[in-house]
Design a protein around this motif. Structure first.
Motif, mmCIF file in Angstrom:
data_model
loop_
_atom_site.group_PDB
_atom_site.id
_atom_site.type_symbol
_atom_site.label_atom_id
_atom_site.label_comp_id
_atom_site.label_asym_id
_atom_site.label_seq_id
_atom_site.Cartn_x
_atom_site.Cartn_y
_atom_site.Cartn_z
ATOM 1 N N HIS A 11 9.828 14.907 -5.319
ATOM 2 C CA HIS A 11 9.389 13.865 -4.356
ATOM 3 C C HIS A 11 8.072 14.199 -3.467
ATOM 4 O O HIS A 11 7.148 13.414 -3.326
ATOM 5 N N PHE A 12 8.205 15.581 -2.974
ATOM 6 C CA PHE A 12 6.994 16.058 -2.282
ATOM 7 C C PHE A 12 5.801 15.927 -3.161
ATOM 8 O O PHE A 12 4.759 15.040 -2.428
ATOM 9 N N ASN A 13 5.518 16.392 -4.169
ATOM 10 C CA ASN A 13 4.355 16.141 -5.128
ATOM 11 C C ASN A 13 4.112 14.617 -5.439
ATOM 12 O O ASN A 13 2.967 14.118 -5.262
ATOM 13 N N LYS A 14 4.829 13.608 -5.566
ATOM 14 C CA LYS A 14 4.874 12.208 -5.638
ATOM 15 C C LYS A 14 4.024 11.696 -4.552
ATOM 16 O O LYS A 14 3.393 10.933 -4.760
ATOM 17 N N MET A 15 4.815 12.087 -3.268
ATOM 18 C CA MET A 15 4.261 11.465 -1.953
ATOM 19 C C MET A 15 2.706 12.177 -1.780
ATOM 20 O O MET A 15 2.047 11.286 -1.461
ATOM 21 N N ALA A 16 2.604 13.348 -2.201
ATOM 22 C CA ALA A 16 1.365 13.930 -1.897
ATOM 23 C C ALA A 16 0.153 13.152 -2.760
ATOM 24 O O ALA A 16 -0.925 12.912 -2.399
ATOM 25 N N ALA A 17 0.693 12.778 -4.158
ATOM 26 C CA ALA A 17 -0.270 12.242 -5.311
ATOM 27 C C ALA A 17 -0.760 10.758 -4.516
ATOM 28 O O ALA A 17 -1.737 10.254 -4.892
ATOM 29 N N SER A 18 0.284 10.069 -3.884
ATOM 30 C CA SER A 18 0.015 8.962 -3.488
ATOM 31 C C SER A 18 -0.579 8.803 -2.023
ATOM 32 O O SER A 18 -0.908 7.860 -1.362
ATOM 33 N N LYS A 19 -0.946 9.900 -1.528
ATOM 34 C CA LYS A 19 -1.352 10.217 -0.272
ATOM 35 C C LYS A 19 -0.558 9.523 1.080
ATOM 36 O O LYS A 19 -1.098 9.047 2.161
ATOM 37 N N ALA A 20 0.578 9.827 0.859
ATOM 38 C CA ALA A 20 1.387 9.233 1.717
ATOM 39 C C ALA A 20 1.719 10.345 2.966
ATOM 40 O O ALA A 20 1.933 11.567 2.431
ATOM 41 N N ASP A 21 1.714 9.781 4.195
ATOM 42 C CA ASP A 21 2.325 10.655 5.267
ATOM 43 C C ASP A 21 3.717 10.709 5.279
ATOM 44 O O ASP A 21 4.283 9.879 5.607
ATOM 45 N N LEU A 22 4.538 11.992 5.113
ATOM 46 C CA LEU A 22 5.850 12.052 5.247
ATOM 47 C C LEU A 22 6.568 11.789 6.398
ATOM 48 O O LEU A 22 7.626 11.551 6.917
ATOM 49 N N ARG A 23 5.433 12.111 7.673
ATOM 50 C CA ARG A 23 6.108 11.735 8.941
ATOM 51 C C ARG A 23 6.248 10.423 9.354
ATOM 52 O O ARG A 23 7.048 10.175 10.086
ATOM 53 N N ILE A 24 5.745 9.496 8.443
ATOM 54 C CA ILE A 24 5.807 7.860 8.963
ATOM 55 C C ILE A 24 6.162 7.185 7.666
ATOM 56 O O ILE A 24 6.431 6.140 8.238
ATOM 57 N N LYS A 25 6.152 7.514 6.656
ATOM 58 C CA LYS A 25 6.805 6.986 5.562
ATOM 59 C C LYS A 25 8.473 6.948 5.600
ATOM 60 O O LYS A 25 9.259 7.991 5.059
ATOM 61 N N ASN A 26 9.031 5.952 6.165
ATOM 62 C CA ASN A 26 10.351 6.010 6.465
ATOM 63 C C ASN A 26 11.290 5.383 5.391
ATOM 64 O O ASN A 26 11.229 4.272 5.137
ATOM 65 N N PRO A 27 12.229 6.320 4.630
ATOM 66 C CA PRO A 27 13.076 5.768 3.567
ATOM 67 C C PRO A 27 14.196 4.714 4.144
ATOM 68 O O PRO A 27 14.937 4.188 3.364
ATOM 69 N N GLN A 28 14.423 4.793 5.346
ATOM 70 C CA GLN A 28 15.472 3.740 6.076
ATOM 71 C C GLN A 28 14.838 2.484 5.850
ATOM 72 O O GLN A 28 15.417 1.426 5.922
ATOM 73 N N LEU A 29 13.474 2.182 5.888
ATOM 74 C CA LEU A 29 12.892 1.137 6.003
ATOM 75 C C LEU A 29 12.804 0.319 4.778
ATOM 76 O O LEU A 29 11.795 0.924 3.614
ATOM 77 N N ARG A 30 13.567 -0.780 4.480
ATOM 78 C CA ARG A 30 13.142 -1.577 3.256
ATOM 79 C C ARG A 30 12.254 -2.700 3.416
ATOM 80 O O ARG A 30 12.613 -3.652 3.983
ATOM 81 N N LEU A 31 11.091 -2.289 2.671
ATOM 82 C CA LEU A 31 9.810 -3.552 2.956
ATOM 83 C C LEU A 31 10.593 -4.827 2.072
ATOM 84 O O LEU A 31 10.683 -4.505 0.711
ATOM 85 N N PRO A 32 10.367 -5.756 2.459
ATOM 86 C CA PRO A 32 10.944 -7.165 1.638
ATOM 87 C C PRO A 32 10.129 -7.544 0.587
ATOM 88 O O PRO A 32 10.069 -8.637 0.168
ATOM 89 N N MET A 33 9.770 -6.557 -0.130
ATOM 90 C CA MET A 33 8.960 -6.940 -1.227
ATOM 91 C C MET A 33 8.731 -5.649 -2.097
ATOM 92 O O MET A 33 8.997 -4.566 -1.583
ATOM 93 N N ASN A 34 8.270 -5.699 -3.434
ATOM 94 C CA ASN A 34 8.041 -4.784 -4.176
ATOM 95 C C ASN A 34 6.477 -4.652 -4.409
ATOM 96 O O ASN A 34 6.014 -3.494 -4.797
ATOM 97 N N ASN A 35 5.800 -5.451 -4.204
ATOM 98 C CA ASN A 35 4.312 -5.839 -4.468
ATOM 99 C C ASN A 35 3.603 -5.457 -3.055
ATOM 100 O O ASN A 35 3.368 -6.426 -2.342
ATOM 101 N N LEU A 36 3.270 -4.302 -2.744
ATOM 102 C CA LEU A 36 3.056 -3.928 -1.291
ATOM 103 C C LEU A 36 1.500 -3.948 -1.159
ATOM 104 O O LEU A 36 0.800 -3.145 -2.253
ATOM 105 N N ARG A 37 0.897 -4.182 -0.013
ATOM 106 C CA ARG A 37 -0.519 -3.821 0.202
ATOM 107 C C ARG A 37 -0.586 -2.443 0.520
ATOM 108 O O ARG A 37 0.629 -1.803 0.812
ATOM 109 N N SER A 38 -1.502 -1.777 0.636
ATOM 110 C CA SER A 38 -1.906 -0.380 0.928
ATOM 111 C C SER A 38 -1.319 0.051 2.189
ATOM 112 O O SER A 38 -0.627 0.986 2.253
#
Length: 347
Positions: free
Chosen positions: A235-262
């Motif tokens: 999971h860590f490597n996948k998030m790093a590859a997508s340049k996601a910041d683990l401090r703010i990318k919240n798995p509790q938060l379900r965004l209401p779509m799958n095709n998301l903007r950056s």
């Protein structure tokens, strides 16, 4: 013909007696609905009928016993099966109640109220202990509902329970606890808990990078459960590859779509990230948005999960023609008759 009568006619008159838990709590459900919904139930009902013929039992109803399941969880399953809207309304209400006094799901009474021995605070402390117990009960019931859905092979129920669990953690602002990780990796099989583990690992990364000071406890778990360490690294490597910041990318938060903007991807996860159909959907629309929000009279479980229609085209047209005149009270009566006093009541 009223909606209620037409619904009952589609369900048929044959019933199945389901005994749940070691105490054998008794539920009676429509045989047709259970068989159409799940191969698990269909096979067990057929086996029970064969045994009944062999023993020449005079019982009119087929009898199933699920000794390892919880009656509370089975109630949730029944409500979901008969009325998706009632299930969603219950979950929304329960999550709302749980979020009013937000404590850790593993909080002890002493952490809830340091002044618990003060006579003036006894009533408040007792209420806090009760509400915390209710929150933990709701969390475990949703987790076990998800695991039960895997056992009976109902992906849609797995996904609904996962959504509810994410909502609960979001509303209560909970972190991932060592106890929950231990349960998933120590007590659950991979087959049953694969999506729960995926979400828990994402939650763990978010928890640790949020700096809650419990990293030493999780380091011990990495040593005890090599699979956890491997999943976390992936999971860590996948998030790093997508340049996601683990401090703010919240798995509790379900965004209401799958095709998301950056910019949206920075803060939460796609709607179907932890669903059973995630790889098949890609960036498309969650199939539950199309089939999962229909009225209970549509008997969506039969048409989408088993590839067979409980309602024929003629019946469906008849239903649609009479829909405008139907009232909210004209719904299927579920076997959980008294919701006010059932195990589902968290008031």
């Amino acid at each position: 013909m009223s909606t209620r009568r037409s619904s009952r006619s589609r369900l048929g008159s044959e019933m199945v007696q389901v005994l749940v838990g070691k105490e054998q709590r008794d539920f009676r459900m429509h045989k047709k609905l259970l068989c159409r919904t799940s191969v698990f139930f269909r096979n067990h009902i057929e086996a029970a009928q064969q045994e009944s013929k062999t023993t020449k039992s005079e019982s009119e109803d087929s009898v199933l016993w699920l000794p390892e399941e919880s009656p509370e969880v089975f109630e949730l399953f029944i409500v979901w099966l008969y009325d998706r809207r009632a299930f969603q309304a219950y979950v929304d209400s329960a999550v709302e109640k749980a979020s009013r006094n937000r404590h850790s799901p593993t909080s002890s009474p002493s952490r809830i109220s340091p002044a618990r021995h003060s006579p003036s605070r006894m009533g408040t402390t007792r209420h806090a202990e009760t509400t915390d117990s209710e929150r933990r009960a709701l969390r475990w019931n949703l987790v076990r509902l998800h695991l039960f859905a895997e056992v009976i092979d109902l992906p849609a129920l797995q996904d609904d329970s996962m959504d509810a669990l994410q909502d609960l953690y979001l509303r209560c602002d909970w972190d991932m606890s060592p106890g929950f990780i231990t349960f998933l990796y120590g007590d659950c099989s991979l087959d049953n808990a694969v999506r729960l583990r995926k979400w828990a690992v994402a939650m763990l990364a978010w928890t640790l990078h949020g700096g809650d000071g419990t990293s030493s406890e999780f380091e011990k778990l990495f040593a005890v459960f090599p699979k956890l360490k491997a999943d976390y690294g992936m999971h860590f490597n996948k998030m790093a590859a997508s340049k996601a910041d683990l401090r703010i990318k919240n798995p509790q938060l379900r965004l209401p779509m799958n095709n998301l903007r950056s910019e949206e991807r920075l803060f939460g996860f796609r709607q179907c990230s932890f669903h059973s159909h995630r790889s098949a959907v890609g960036e498309g629309v969650c199939p539950h948005l199309v089939t999962g929000q229909e009225d209970s009279d549509d008997m969506e479980t039969g048409s989408t999960l088993m590839g067979e229609d409980i309602i024929s085209e003629e019946e469906d047209e008849e239903k649609l023609e009479g829909e405008a005149g139907s009232s909210d009270s004209e719904v299927i009566i579920t076997p959980v008759c008294d919701m006010e006093t059932s195990f589902l009541d968290l008031s």
